[in-house]
Design a protein around this motif. Structure first.
Motif, PDB file in Angstrom:
ATOM      1  N   ARG A 151      10.273   2.976   0.841  1.00 54.64           N
ATOM      2  CA  ARG A 151       9.168   3.884   1.164  1.00 54.64           C
ATOM      3  C   ARG A 151       9.694   5.152   1.824  1.00 54.64           C
ATOM      4  O   ARG A 151       8.935   5.959   2.361  1.00 54.64           O
ATOM      5  N   ILE A 191       9.458   5.250  -3.541  1.00 57.84           N
ATOM      6  CA  ILE A 191       9.860   6.617  -3.853  1.00 57.84           C
ATOM      7  C   ILE A 191      11.384   6.728  -3.989  1.00 57.84           C
ATOM      8  O   ILE A 191      12.122   5.834  -3.580  1.00 57.84           O
ATOM      9  N   THR A 227      -1.076  13.257   3.946  1.00 58.23           N
ATOM     10  CA  THR A 227      -0.099  12.543   3.116  1.00 58.23           C
ATOM     11  C   THR A 227      -0.738  11.348   2.387  1.00 58.23           C
ATOM     12  O   THR A 227      -0.535  11.192   1.177  1.00 58.23           O
ATOM     13  N   PRO A 228      -1.526  10.494   3.081  1.00 52.28           N
ATOM     14  CA  PRO A 228      -2.184   9.392   2.350  1.00 52.28           C
ATOM     15  C   PRO A 228      -3.042   9.913   1.194  1.00 52.28           C
ATOM     16  O   PRO A 228      -3.058   9.324   0.105  1.00 52.28           O
ATOM     17  N   GLY A 261       0.808  -1.219   0.000  1.00 50.10           N
ATOM     18  CA  GLY A 261       0.000   0.000   0.000  1.00 50.10           C
ATOM     19  C   GLY A 261       0.843   1.272   0.000  1.00 50.10           C
ATOM     20  O   GLY A 261       0.345   2.355  -0.309  1.00 50.10           O
ATOM     21  N   TYR A 262       2.120   1.149   0.365  1.00 50.18           N
ATOM     22  CA  TYR A 262       3.023   2.307   0.290  1.00 50.18           C
ATOM     23  C   TYR A 262       3.475   2.516  -1.152  1.00 50.18           C
ATOM     24  O   TYR A 262       3.302   1.642  -1.994  1.00 50.18           O
ATOM     25  N   HIS A 263       4.066   3.670  -1.391  1.00 55.04           N
ATOM     26  CA  HIS A 263       4.631   3.959  -2.706  1.00 55.04           C
ATOM     27  C   HIS A 263       6.145   3.840  -2.663  1.00 55.04           C
ATOM     28  O   HIS A 263       6.767   4.228  -1.670  1.00 55.04           O
ATOM     29  N   TYR A 304      -0.766  10.862  -1.829  1.00 60.45           N
ATOM     30  CA  TYR A 304      -0.270   9.692  -2.562  1.00 60.45           C
ATOM     31  C   TYR A 304      -1.389   9.010  -3.352  1.00 60.45           C
ATOM     32  O   TYR A 304      -1.192   8.581  -4.490  1.00 60.45           O
ATOM     33  N   LEU A 331       7.748   3.332  12.833  1.00 60.87           N
ATOM     34  CA  LEU A 331       6.775   4.366  13.226  1.00 60.87           C
ATOM     35  C   LEU A 331       6.424   5.316  12.091  1.00 60.87           C
ATOM     36  O   LEU A 331       5.351   5.925  12.082  1.00 60.87           O
ATOM     37  N   GLY A 332       7.347   5.503  11.122  1.00 57.30           N
ATOM     38  CA  GLY A 332       7.070   6.441  10.026  1.00 57.30           C
ATOM     39  C   GLY A 332       8.215   6.460   9.032  1.00 57.30           C
ATOM     40  O   GLY A 332       9.385   6.316   9.416  1.00 57.30           O
ATOM     41  N   SER A 333       7.865   6.647   7.766  1.00 59.61           N
ATOM     42  CA  SER A 333       8.850   6.531   6.686  1.00 59.61           C
ATOM     43  C   SER A 333       9.937   7.601   6.746  1.00 59.61           C
ATOM     44  O   SER A 333      11.038   7.391   6.236  1.00 59.61           O
TER      45      SER A 333
HETATM   46  O1  C5P Z   1       5.147   6.208   6.809  1.00 55.80           O
HETATM   47  P1  C5P Z   1       4.175   7.294   7.137  1.00 55.80           P
HETATM   48  O2  C5P Z   1       3.329   6.967   8.335  1.00 55.80           O
HETATM   49  O3  C5P Z   1       4.809   8.628   7.255  1.00 55.80           O
HETATM   50  O4  C5P Z   1       3.201   7.391   5.891  1.00 55.80           O
HETATM   51  C1  C5P Z   1       1.949   8.016   5.972  1.00 55.80           C
HETATM   52  C2  C5P Z   1       1.100   7.570   4.789  1.00 55.80           C
HETATM   53  O5  C5P Z   1       1.609   8.160   3.587  1.00 55.80           O
HETATM   54  C3  C5P Z   1       1.071   6.095   4.528  1.00 55.80           C
HETATM   55  O6  C5P Z   1       0.088   5.456   5.298  1.00 55.80           O
HETATM   56  C4  C5P Z   1       0.771   6.030   3.036  1.00 55.80           C
HETATM   57  O7  C5P Z   1      -0.604   6.236   2.796  1.00 55.80           O
HETATM   58  C5  C5P Z   1       1.506   7.242   2.507  1.00 55.80           C
HETATM   59  N1  C5P Z   1       2.862   6.905   2.021  1.00 55.80           N
HETATM   60  C6  C5P Z   1       3.004   6.198   0.837  1.00 55.80           C
HETATM   61  N2  C5P Z   1       4.252   5.897   0.377  1.00 55.80           N
HETATM   62  C7  C5P Z   1       5.349   6.304   1.054  1.00 55.80           C
HETATM   63  C8  C5P Z   1       5.242   7.034   2.257  1.00 55.80           C
HETATM   64  C9  C5P Z   1       3.971   7.315   2.720  1.00 55.80           C
HETATM   65  O8  C5P Z   1       2.014   5.829   0.190  1.00 55.80           O
HETATM   66  N3  C5P Z   1       6.568   6.006   0.556  1.00 55.80           N
END
Ligand code: C5P
Length: 304
Positions: free
Chosen positions: A159, A37, A185-186, A33-35, A189, A141-143
């Motif tokens: 990601r 990048i 952010t979601p 589900g992530y992208h 994307y 916890l976060g990208s």
């Molecule tokens: O990782 P983080 O919690 O910061 O990401 C927040 C949201 O941003 C993810 O749930 C996703 O929907 C989107 N995202 C994504 N691809 C990434 C980073 C974030 O789709 N590389």
């Protein structure tokens, strides 16, 4: 008399720095589900200050910004809880955050606080976690958290959690202008997936220019594929870009998924003048700051 060596510090003060994306490319949608990048990220001097104090078991938080959650929903709180769990740590912490980085702005303010908390806990309890171990915890916890731990100028892939350090971007004054709109952010994307993408930044050429310390060429190669997406919903992005350019920015671009626009300036005075105009003529939250190198300090200007 090495006893102090084994006694954990009662308190640490640590900065959590903001970031901007100098380039941001989306390569595809992943199974999770992530992208996928590829983004060149850059640390800024603008930072939140965190004071961590040891206490019994509990994790407590105070944030000086009304309206910002100061409980389990806050990333800094979650970072402290993750360290406790992963390290089998009984001790707690009080985290006091002085916010300067605009919230939900595309500047990784929440990630900066989480990264600072991970580093702070490591020091506070002399846990001996390596940078790689801290980054692995942060990625849960976060990208953006691994980058926030590393700082400087970095290519982030996957990601956003796979990091490759680059030569420091030449020292540059940065004007930040965050319009009073919220961008999730979601959402950004997801919307990107629905847009047919028209251009992609050339990261390889950007990194080559960076290697040569050629700021002018870097600036010409900067692009963020999420910018047209956010701009379509928020025309204020185009307005701020035009204003920054009209007032002497070398380039004006959106950071992350936005909505903050940043302008890079060759001269401090030009940036200060532009900041003044933004404060007078727009509703933007305005910050004047500068890039920070991998040693955490402003880099000396390199001649092209
Ligand atoms: O990782 P983080 O919690 O910061 O990401 C927040 C949201 O941003 C993810 O749930 C996703 O929907 C989107 N995202 C994504 N691809 C990434 C980073 C974030 O789709 N590389």
């Amino acid at each position: 008399f090495a006893i102090h060596y084994f006694v954990p510090l009662p308190m640490v003060t640590i900065l959590g720095r903001a970031k901007i994306n100098l380039t941001l490319d989306v390569l595809g949608l992943r199974d999770d589900g992530y992208h996928e990048i590829a983004t060149v990220m850059q640390s800024l001097a603008l930072a939140d200050t965190l004071i961590l104090t040891r206490q019994e078991e509990e994790i407590t938080l105070r944030v000086d910004l009304p309206g910002l959650e100061a409980d389990e929903r806050n990333l800094a709180h979650r970072a402290a809880a993750l360290i406790q769990k992963e390290c089998g740590l009984r001790g707690g912490v009080h985290i006091d955050i002085t916010k300067r980085i605009p919230v939900a702005a595309g500047l990784a303010g929440g990630s900066a606080d989480a990264a600072a908390t991970l580093r702070g806990m490591n020091e506070l309890y002399t846990l001996g976690l390596s940078d790689d171990e801290l980054c692995a915890l942060g990625a849960q916890l976060g990208s953006d958290i691994p980058f926030s731990l590393m700082g400087g100028t970095v290519l982030a892939t996957g990601r956003g959690e796979r990091l490759h350090r680059l030569a420091d971007f030449p020292a540059t004054v940065v004007l930040l202008a965050k319009p009073p709109v919220s961008v999730s952010t979601p959402w950004a994307y997801r919307s990107y997936d629905e847009h047919s993408s028209v251009f992609h930044p050339d990261n390889a050429s950007f990194m080559d220019a960076l290697e040569h310390g050629d700021r002018d060429r870097c600036v010409r190669l900067m692009a963020n594929v999420l910018e047209p997406v956010t701009e379509a919903a928020h025309p204020v992005i185009a307005d701020y870009r035009a204003r920054m350019r009209a007032h002497g920015a070398l380039c004006a671009m959106m950071s992350g998924s936005g909505p903050t626009m940043f302008g890079l300036f060759a001269e401090e005075q030009a940036a200060a003048d532009a900041a003044e105009i933004f404060r007078k003529e727009t509703d933007a939250a305005v910050h004047l700051t500068h890039t920070i190198g991998s040693d955490g300090e402003q880099q000396k200007s390199r001649r092209n």
